[in-house]
Design a protein around this motif. Structure first.
Motif, PDB file in Angstrom:
ATOM      1  N   TRP A  59      26.294  35.502  -0.156  1.00  0.00           N
ATOM      2  CA  TRP A  59      27.705  35.820  -0.438  1.00  0.00           C
ATOM      3  C   TRP A  59      28.487  36.036   0.846  1.00  0.00           C
ATOM      4  N   THR A  60      27.859  36.664   1.846  1.00  0.00           N
ATOM      5  CA  THR A  60      28.520  36.869   3.134  1.00  0.00           C
ATOM      6  C   THR A  60      28.828  35.533   3.799  1.00  0.00           C
ATOM      7  N   LEU A  61      27.860  34.620   3.760  1.00  0.00           N
ATOM      8  CA  LEU A  61      28.078  33.303   4.350  1.00  0.00           C
ATOM      9  C   LEU A  61      29.165  32.526   3.608  1.00  0.00           C
ATOM     10  N   ILE A  62      29.175  32.595   2.291  1.00  0.00           N
ATOM     11  CA  ILE A  62      30.203  31.901   1.506  1.00  0.00           C
ATOM     12  C   ILE A  62      31.586  32.458   1.832  1.00  0.00           C
ATOM     13  N   ALA A  63      31.695  33.786   1.899  1.00  0.00           N
ATOM     14  CA  ALA A  63      32.981  34.410   2.215  1.00  0.00           C
ATOM     15  C   ALA A  63      33.442  34.018   3.618  1.00  0.00           C
ATOM     16  N   LYS A  64      32.522  34.056   4.580  1.00  0.00           N
ATOM     17  CA  LYS A  64      32.880  33.703   5.953  1.00  0.00           C
ATOM     18  C   LYS A  64      33.302  32.244   6.032  1.00  0.00           C
ATOM     19  N   GLU A  65      32.611  31.386   5.277  1.00  0.00           N
ATOM     20  CA  GLU A  65      32.964  29.962   5.277  1.00  0.00           C
ATOM     21  C   GLU A  65      34.399  29.755   4.803  1.00  0.00           C
ATOM     22  N   LYS A  66      34.787  30.504   3.782  1.00  0.00           N
ATOM     23  CA  LYS A  66      36.149  30.380   3.244  1.00  0.00           C
ATOM     24  C   LYS A  66      37.188  30.965   4.189  1.00  0.00           C
ATOM     25  N   GLU A  67      36.850  32.066   4.847  1.00  0.00           N
ATOM     26  CA  GLU A  67      37.817  32.781   5.668  1.00  0.00           C
ATOM     27  C   GLU A  67      37.984  32.199   7.069  1.00  0.00           C
ATOM     28  N   THR A  68      36.885  32.043   7.782  1.00  0.00           N
ATOM     29  CA  THR A  68      36.988  31.645   9.189  1.00  0.00           C
ATOM     30  C   THR A  68      36.123  30.446   9.550  1.00  0.00           C
ATOM     31  N   LEU A  79      32.020  28.645   9.425  1.00  0.00           N
ATOM     32  CA  LEU A  79      30.680  29.052   9.825  1.00  0.00           C
ATOM     33  C   LEU A  79      30.292  28.418  11.152  1.00  0.00           C
ATOM     34  N   LEU A  80      29.447  29.123  11.885  1.00  0.00           N
ATOM     35  CA  LEU A  80      28.821  28.549  13.066  1.00  0.00           C
ATOM     36  C   LEU A  80      27.810  27.516  12.590  1.00  0.00           C
ATOM     37  N   PRO A  81      27.426  26.578  13.429  1.00  0.00           N
ATOM     38  CA  PRO A  81      26.468  25.552  12.994  1.00  0.00           C
ATOM     39  C   PRO A  81      25.165  26.125  12.415  1.00  0.00           C
ATOM     40  N   ASP A  82      24.627  27.163  13.022  1.00  0.00           N
ATOM     41  CA  ASP A  82      23.390  27.770  12.498  1.00  0.00           C
ATOM     42  C   ASP A  82      23.620  28.415  11.140  1.00  0.00           C
ATOM     43  N   GLU A  83      24.781  29.015  10.957  1.00  0.00           N
ATOM     44  CA  GLU A  83      25.102  29.628   9.667  1.00  0.00           C
ATOM     45  C   GLU A  83      25.272  28.561   8.591  1.00  0.00           C
ATOM     46  N   LYS A  84      25.881  27.451   8.951  1.00  0.00           N
ATOM     47  CA  LYS A  84      26.050  26.344   8.009  1.00  0.00           C
ATOM     48  C   LYS A  84      24.688  25.821   7.559  1.00  0.00           C
ATOM     49  N   LEU A  85      23.783  25.649   8.504  1.00  0.00           N
ATOM     50  CA  LEU A  85      22.427  25.212   8.157  1.00  0.00           C
ATOM     51  C   LEU A  85      21.731  26.220   7.250  1.00  0.00           C
ATOM     52  N   TYR A  92      19.823  27.644   1.742  1.00  0.00           N
ATOM     53  CA  TYR A  92      19.863  28.477   0.543  1.00  0.00           C
ATOM     54  C   TYR A  92      20.267  27.644  -0.674  1.00  0.00           C
ATOM     55  N   LEU A  93      21.283  26.806  -0.502  1.00  0.00           N
ATOM     56  CA  LEU A  93      21.772  26.001  -1.616  1.00  0.00           C
ATOM     57  C   LEU A  93      20.723  25.007  -2.094  1.00  0.00           C
ATOM     58  N   LYS A  94      20.029  24.384  -1.175  1.00  0.00           N
ATOM     59  CA  LYS A  94      18.975  23.439  -1.547  1.00  0.00           C
ATOM     60  C   LYS A  94      17.835  24.143  -2.276  1.00  0.00           C
ATOM     61  N   LEU A  95      17.434  25.286  -1.771  1.00  0.00           N
ATOM     62  CA  LEU A  95      16.359  26.039  -2.421  1.00  0.00           C
ATOM     63  C   LEU A  95      16.783  26.523  -3.804  1.00  0.00           C
ATOM     64  N   GLU A  96      18.010  26.970  -3.903  1.00  0.00           N
ATOM     65  CA  GLU A  96      18.531  27.425  -5.190  1.00  0.00           C
ATOM     66  C   GLU A  96      18.535  26.284  -6.196  1.00  0.00           C
TER      67      GLU A  96
END
Length: 116
Positions: free
Chosen positions: A73-82, A84-90, A95-99
């Motif tokens: 959820w933190t990564l999704i929120a950060k993606e929308k707001e500011t 993601l860094l490349p490592d965060e995007k990966l 997470y999405l692939k595993l889910e």
């Protein structure tokens, strides 16, 4: 439901990138992409293995830890707001692939158990 929010995010990104998910699939199949069937087979083999090795009850009951869910959820929120860094995007993509894999395994286990 974490996976629904993550799936919706991924679906929207894929549609924007490819002009629609079915359009991408049609282009891939029409182009005769030889890797497409192999990817599907590898995924199906892995799903079959998971379903054979883990009981349907255990699969159905599995949930990521609170800290893992919070991180997504933190990564999704950060993606929308500011963004993601490349490592965060990966990390988020992993997470999405595993889910997605877990959702497919749960569905396959339900079908195999006659609980469709």
């Amino acid at each position: 439901m974490l996976y629904l929010a993550a799936f919706a995010r991924k679906r929207d990104a894929d549609k924007a990138e490819s002009g629609g998910s079915s359009a991408h699939l049609k282009r891939t199949c029409a182009a005769g992409d030889a890797s497409y069937p192999q990817l599907m087979n590898a995924r199906d083999e892995l799903l079959d293995f998971i379903v054979r090795q883990i009981s349907g009850t255990a699969l159905a009951g599995f949930q990521a830890s609170d800290s893992a869910r919070q991180r997504v959820w933190t990564l999704i929120a950060k993606e929308k707001e500011t963004g993601l860094l490349p490592d965060e995007k990966l990390e988020l993509d992993d997470y999405l692939k595993l889910e997605h894999l877990l959702v497919l395994a749960k569905a396959k286990a339900r079908l195999a158990g006659g609980h469709a």
